[in-house]
Design an enzyme around this catalytic site. Sequence first.
Site, PDB file in Angstrom:
ATOM      1  N   ASP A 127       0.862  -1.184   0.000  1.00 24.87           N
ATOM      2  CA  ASP A 127       0.000   0.000   0.000  1.00 24.87           C
ATOM      3  C   ASP A 127       0.895   1.230   0.000  1.00 24.87           C
ATOM      4  OD1 ASP A 127      -1.619   2.254   0.799  1.00 24.87           O
ATOM      5  OD2 ASP A 127      -3.141   0.834   1.448  1.00 24.87           O
ATOM      6  N   ARG A 157     -13.035  -3.322  -6.589  1.00 27.14           N
ATOM      7  CA  ARG A 157     -13.763  -2.804  -7.742  1.00 27.14           C
ATOM      8  C   ARG A 157     -13.191  -3.440  -8.992  1.00 27.14           C
ATOM      9  NH1 ARG A 157     -16.837  -1.542  -4.432  1.00 27.14           N
ATOM     10  NH2 ARG A 157     -17.804   0.489  -3.993  1.00 27.14           N
ATOM     11  N   ASP A 211     -15.389 -11.208  -7.332  1.00 27.01           N
ATOM     12  CA  ASP A 211     -16.735 -10.828  -6.890  1.00 27.01           C
ATOM     13  C   ASP A 211     -17.161  -9.518  -7.532  1.00 27.01           C
ATOM     14  OD1 ASP A 211     -19.065 -11.303  -5.163  1.00 27.01           O
ATOM     15  OD2 ASP A 211     -18.428  -9.448  -4.166  1.00 27.01           O
ATOM     16  N   GLU A 250     -20.292  -4.352 -14.552  1.00 28.44           N
ATOM     17  CA  GLU A 250     -21.161  -5.189 -13.725  1.00 28.44           C
ATOM     18  C   GLU A 250     -22.593  -4.995 -14.173  1.00 28.44           C
ATOM     19  OE1 GLU A 250     -19.155  -5.941  -9.412  1.00 28.44           O
ATOM     20  OE2 GLU A 250     -20.167  -4.023  -9.674  1.00 28.44           O
ATOM     21  N   HIS A 270     -21.082  -9.878  -6.985  1.00 24.17           N
ATOM     22  CA  HIS A 270     -20.938  -8.759  -6.041  1.00 24.17           C
ATOM     23  C   HIS A 270     -21.728  -9.027  -4.751  1.00 24.17           C
ATOM     24  CE1 HIS A 270     -19.800  -4.234  -6.063  1.00 24.17           C
ATOM     25  NE2 HIS A 270     -19.858  -4.673  -4.819  1.00 24.17           N
TER      26      HIS A 270
END
Length: 335
Positions: free
Chosen positions: A185, A246, A269, A274, A293
Site C-alpha cells: 500500500d 472494484r 466478486d 457489472e 458482487h
Amino acid sequence: MPERPVAMFAMTAENVPQIFPPDALARLRELVDIDPSLVARDFTGPHVRDRLAETEILITGWGCPALDGAALDAAPKLRAVLHAAGSVKGFTSPAVWERGLVVSSAAGANALPVAEYTLAMILLAGKDVFAQRDRLRTRSAFPYGDISPGIGNFGRRVGVVGASRVGRRLIELLRPFDLRVSLADPYADEAGAAALGVPLLPLDDLLGGSDIVTVHAPQTPETRHMIGRRELALMPAGSVLINTARGALVDHDALIEELRAGRISAILDVTEPEPLPVDSPLHELANAFITPHVAGSQGNELARLGVTVVGEMERLVAGRDLAFRVDREGLERGA
C-alpha cells in the site's frame, strides 16, 4: 424532554426495513423525528421537498439521490449525513464539504462481510477446491486417499493489496491461520504494517512472492488497471488473484489472456462492467470463479449497518464525536 431533531431516509425504500429491523428502528425513532414511510429516492417530489426543508439529519443508503447544490439549497437546516452503507462517493458532491456537513459512513461495518468472504476464498483456493470440484464432476470418482502436491494452507503466501478497512480487517481474520501474509500500500508505512503484524512490500515484490493475491484498494484514477498485464505476469504460475474491491482495478483483457494460458486462476466478486456481458470469456473459463458482487452486506448482515448508524445517531444527538466520520481528504484517496 428536548425536542428530537428532524431526520429523513434517502435510499431505496425496500432497504429500510432490512437495514433497520424493528428494534433498530424503534431506537432510531426515540432519538429523532423520522417517518419510515417517507423515503426519498429523489429530492424533487412535493412531500419530500416539504420534509427536506425541515430535515437536520439525512440517513442515506444505496439508491440515495445526489446531494448536489440544488438538493442542499432545499435543505437549509441540514447538518449531518449518516450513511447506512459503504462509500459516500457516489452521491456526495463538493457542496457537501463546502457547507461543512458532518458525514459518517457504515463502511467499517460493511467491510466485515467482505473480509469474511475473502478469508473463505483464500482458504478454499489454498486447497484448490474449485479445480478439485471440477475434476470430481468430470471423473465422477472420489479420489479418496490421493495426495495432491502443491496445495494446502500451511505456510501459503498471501499478499494483501491495500490497507483499506477491508484489507486491515482481513489481515486480522488471517492471524489464526498458518499463512504468511504481506501487505502492499503506497500510503502505509513500516510502523502501520508492523502494527498489523505483517511486512510491507513494494507491489511488484508482493505480486512476485505470493501464492494468493487479494485486492482491497480503492477505485481512484490512479488505481484503474493497477493490476495489468505487467503485474499479472509477475504472479507465480499456479497463483490465484482475488478481487472484491472494484472491477476496474484489474485489466480484464490482460487477465483473460493469463487465464486462457492456464498460468493463474482468479476469484472475482467484482467485474468491469457489472454485470459482465453474457458472452464474456470469464463465464466459461474453468479457472475463473465469478460471484455477483455478494461479498458485501447481504441478508441479515444489513442490520449491522443499521446498528452502526443508530450508534452514530446516539453520538450525534448527544453532541459527542462520531466514531466513523468521513473527511474530504480521506475520501479523495479512499473508497
